[in-house]
Structures are given as structure tokens and as C-alpha cells.
Design a protein around this motif. Sequence first.
Motif, short mmCIF file in Angstrom:
data_model
loop_
_atom_site.label_atom_id
_atom_site.label_comp_id
_atom_site.label_asym_id
_atom_site.label_seq_id
_atom_site.Cartn_x
_atom_site.Cartn_y
_atom_site.Cartn_z
N ALA A 243 6.18 1.82 6.96
CA ALA A 243 5.67 3.03 7.45
C ALA A 243 6.06 4.37 6.65
O ALA A 243 6.43 5.40 7.06
N PRO A 244 5.66 4.69 5.44
CA PRO A 244 5.93 5.66 4.74
C PRO A 244 4.78 6.55 4.96
O PRO A 244 3.49 6.30 5.68
N ASP A 245 5.17 8.14 5.18
CA ASP A 245 4.71 8.84 5.45
C ASP A 245 4.96 10.47 4.37
O ASP A 245 5.56 10.12 3.90
N CYS A 246 4.10 11.80 4.91
CA CYS A 246 4.70 12.51 4.57
C CYS A 246 5.08 14.02 5.26
O CYS A 246 3.98 14.00 6.05
N ALA A 247 6.41 14.33 4.72
CA ALA A 247 6.14 15.28 5.83
C ALA A 247 4.91 16.68 5.46
O ALA A 247 5.11 17.08 5.68
N ALA A 248 4.75 17.26 3.77
CA ALA A 248 4.48 18.07 3.97
C ALA A 248 3.25 18.25 3.91
O ALA A 248 2.62 16.61 3.75
N PRO A 249 2.37 18.55 4.14
CA PRO A 249 1.08 18.32 4.32
C PRO A 249 -0.18 18.57 3.67
O PRO A 249 0.78 19.49 2.18
N MET A 250 -0.91 17.81 3.37
CA MET A 250 -2.05 17.44 1.58
C MET A 250 -1.18 16.53 1.23
O MET A 250 -1.93 17.27 -0.13
N THR A 251 -0.88 15.94 1.19
CA THR A 251 0.32 15.48 0.37
C THR A 251 -0.56 13.66 0.95
O THR A 251 -0.13 13.11 2.48
N SER A 252 -0.05 12.83 -0.09
CA SER A 252 -0.50 11.07 0.11
C SER A 252 0.93 11.06 -0.14
O SER A 252 1.47 11.33 -1.22
N CYS A 253 2.04 9.58 -0.01
CA CYS A 253 3.29 8.71 -0.43
C CYS A 253 2.77 7.76 -1.19
O CYS A 253 1.65 6.37 -0.88
N LEU A 254 2.72 8.38 -2.74
CA LEU A 254 2.91 6.99 -3.38
C LEU A 254 4.23 6.14 -3.62
O LEU A 254 5.07 6.27 -4.16
N ILE A 255 4.78 4.44 -3.53
CA ILE A 255 5.61 3.66 -4.08
C ILE A 255 5.12 3.42 -5.32
O ILE A 255 4.27 2.48 -4.96
N SER A 256 6.83 2.83 -5.77
CA SER A 256 5.94 2.54 -7.22
C SER A 256 7.54 2.42 -7.75
O SER A 256 8.28 1.92 -7.26
N ASN A 257 7.52 1.02 -9.00
CA ASN A 257 8.67 1.08 -9.40
C ASN A 257 9.48 -0.20 -8.86
O ASN A 257 10.77 0.60 -8.77
N ASP A 258 9.51 -0.86 -8.24
CA ASP A 258 10.37 -1.96 -7.22
C ASP A 258 10.08 -1.06 -6.20
O ASP A 258 11.38 -1.16 -5.83
N GLY A 259 9.58 0.47 -5.59
CA GLY A 259 9.92 0.64 -4.39
C GLY A 259 11.05 2.13 -4.73
O GLY A 259 10.80 2.39 -3.70
N VAL A 260 11.64 2.88 -5.84
CA VAL A 260 12.46 3.29 -5.79
C VAL A 260 11.40 4.59 -6.41
O VAL A 260 12.41 5.62 -5.56
N LEU A 261 10.62 4.63 -6.32
CA LEU A 261 10.62 5.89 -6.69
C LEU A 261 8.58 6.13 -5.71
O LEU A 261 8.08 5.40 -5.60
N THR A 262 8.78 7.22 -4.69
CA THR A 262 8.54 6.83 -3.89
C THR A 262 7.98 9.02 -3.21
O THR A 262 8.81 9.78 -3.02
N LEU A 263 7.47 9.36 -4.05
CA LEU A 263 6.92 10.78 -4.36
C LEU A 263 5.62 10.82 -3.09
O LEU A 263 4.75 10.55 -2.92
N CYS A 264 6.10 12.44 -3.18
CA CYS A 264 4.44 13.29 -1.86
C CYS A 264 3.96 13.44 -2.91
O CYS A 264 3.57 14.66 -3.60
N LEU A 265 2.12 13.25 -3.22
CA LEU A 265 1.36 14.11 -4.32
C LEU A 265 0.42 14.58 -2.92
O LEU A 265 -0.33 13.89 -2.48
N PRO A 266 -0.67 15.34 -3.54
CA PRO A 266 -1.10 16.11 -3.02
C PRO A 266 -2.56 15.89 -3.33
O PRO A 266 -3.16 14.57 -3.82
N PHE A 267 -3.30 16.29 -2.17
CA PHE A 267 -4.77 15.45 -2.18
C PHE A 267 -5.21 16.37 -3.33
O PHE A 267 -5.14 17.42 -3.60
N CYS A 268 -6.80 15.69 -3.43
CA CYS A 268 -7.78 16.37 -4.07
C CYS A 268 -8.93 15.57 -3.57
O CYS A 268 -9.15 14.47 -3.25
N ASP A 269 -9.69 16.45 -4.07
CA ASP A 269 -11.53 15.37 -4.08
C ASP A 269 -11.78 15.40 -5.40
O ASP A 269 -12.08 15.71 -6.74
#
Length: 308
Positions: A172-198
Motif C-alpha cells: 500500500a505505497p503512498d506519498c505524503a508530499a502533495p502532487m507526487t506519485s510513488c515509484l518503486i523499482s530495483n527489487d523494491g529498494v528504490l521508492t521515490l515520490c516524484l512530481p505529477f505532470c501533464d
Amino acid sequence: MSVFLTACGDDGGGKATGATNPSTNNTTNDDTTEGTAGETSTGGPDQTTSGTTSTTAPEPTSSATGGESTTTDGSSFITPPDGGGGAKECDQWTQDCPEGQKCMPYSGDGDNAWESLKCTPVMENPGQVGDPCTVEGSGVSGIDNCDKGNMCWDVVEGVGVCVALCVGSPDAPDCAAPMTSCLISNDGVLTLCLPFCDPLLQDCPGDDLCIPNPQNPDAFLCVLDASGEEGQEYDACEYINACDKGFTCANPELAVECDAMAIGCCVAFCDMTEAGVCTGQNAECLAWYEMGQAPPGFENVGVCGIPQ
């Protein structure tokens, strides 16, 4: 170092997506990337990350199954979370390191990809989300001057910006920072909240791309451009951030001009309200979202392709 997102398998319909979380591009030795889709705040015109609708545009398949591969220019690929990987000395979701330390992804095998987790010191006066930051050694060392729960990202010549790690859990991944989306990669060790865009505006900073979140293609986020000299329309692609700005790595079935034997093919985003925007043979602007499922402001998002 450039980070590449893997393209995901073709489920017979649905968007072009990736099988990993997120990542972006970096240069030579010092770059990083972003996290997975989780239910979070809105981005762009009320864009959310919780949707699960599919589109008429088929997605690419991928042969990437894990590990780290390298391009001829020394770039690193971000690989799908498959449960394997390196040593995991701590849990970045619970931040279970001793007081004064934080759990961070790093490269433990000397390459330019994150495959392990370890406890590293929280520096004095640590940086918060959006602050400039520095790393010790390379961008994959795991040691930086961002606060606990943050990571120095998009590192060029030792300098980057602090971005938040995802919160919640792998299920159940989530992001506390507004306007961001959680991206998980590399065997689950890289979990970053990146900004939304159009994707129609391609409104990411600098040369960053606006592409679908590999784990939730209903949400678009900013990632680093890993296309190099390739990535033009109809070029073959294997990674979702391996196309130039304004394109996405999709199923080759979408265009006659694509190599049918390729894993993916760069095709253009398009505006559903503009006639004649697609130049490929028999191509039309296909709706990205199912009827009535688009977030407010994203109703016109489409991708050029042959109706399936």
C-alpha cells in the motif's frame, strides 16, 4: 548515470507502462530516480494515482526480468521489483535504523544501480524535500545530506535535490508530499515520490520527461530522460523513459512505422481535440483513458496509434 524504466508486459489492451517504479535519468556517475504509484494527493488538474482504468492503446512487452544492465555509454537500467537483489540491512518503509541514522538504497556491488539497503548517518541540518543536496562519493553511495525519509535525487556532479521516499508499505505505497506519485523499482529498494505532470504540456523541469507511472499508468510523473541519441518517433525502445519528450514507449502494434519485432516503440502523445495531429499511416489519436475515467483536465490526453 542514466536511469531507465523497464517497459511492462502486454496484457492485451491498456496503456504503455513499465514494470518498475520509478526512476529517471542521471548523468555519468551521479544520478537517481523516482517511486511507485500509491493513493495520494492530486497532480496536474486533479490527477490522482489511485485509478486503475485502461486505455485503447496497447502497452509494450519487456524482456527485462531483473538485475542491472548497462548501455554502451555506461548508463544504468532500473529493473522491476522481483524480490531478489542485494543485501537489505534495514527497512526503508519503517526506517528502523538506530537513532541518528536513516535507511537508504545504495549500490553494494560497485555498479551504478541501487540493489541494497543500509543505515547511513543523518547529517547535521539535513535538507528537506525540494532543498538542494550533495552526496558522498556517487549518486548511488546511499550517503547524502537529506533528512530521514528523503534521498538526494537527480544528482549531477555531486549535487541534486532532496525528494521524499514513499510511505506506507510495499502493498500500500503512498506519498505524503502533495502532487507526487510513488515509484518503486530495483527489487523494491528504490521508492521515490516524484512530481505529477501533464503529458500534453510536458511541464516537467529541465529535460525531464512526463510519462505514465509504470505502476499506475493513470498517473503521469516526471522522470529523467534516458533516451540519449535515440528516442525519436517510431524508434525501438525497451524502457519507458527511453523516448524523447512528448513520446512514450508503447506496443509496436500501434504504428506501421514501428519495428514489429521490437519490445516497444516510441509513439507520440496527442490532444484528442486537435485534428490531424498524428502523422503515422492509419494512425488516430486514441484516448488514454476510458470514457468518463479521465481525471479533470486530462480528458483530452491521447496517444497516436492504429485502433486495435
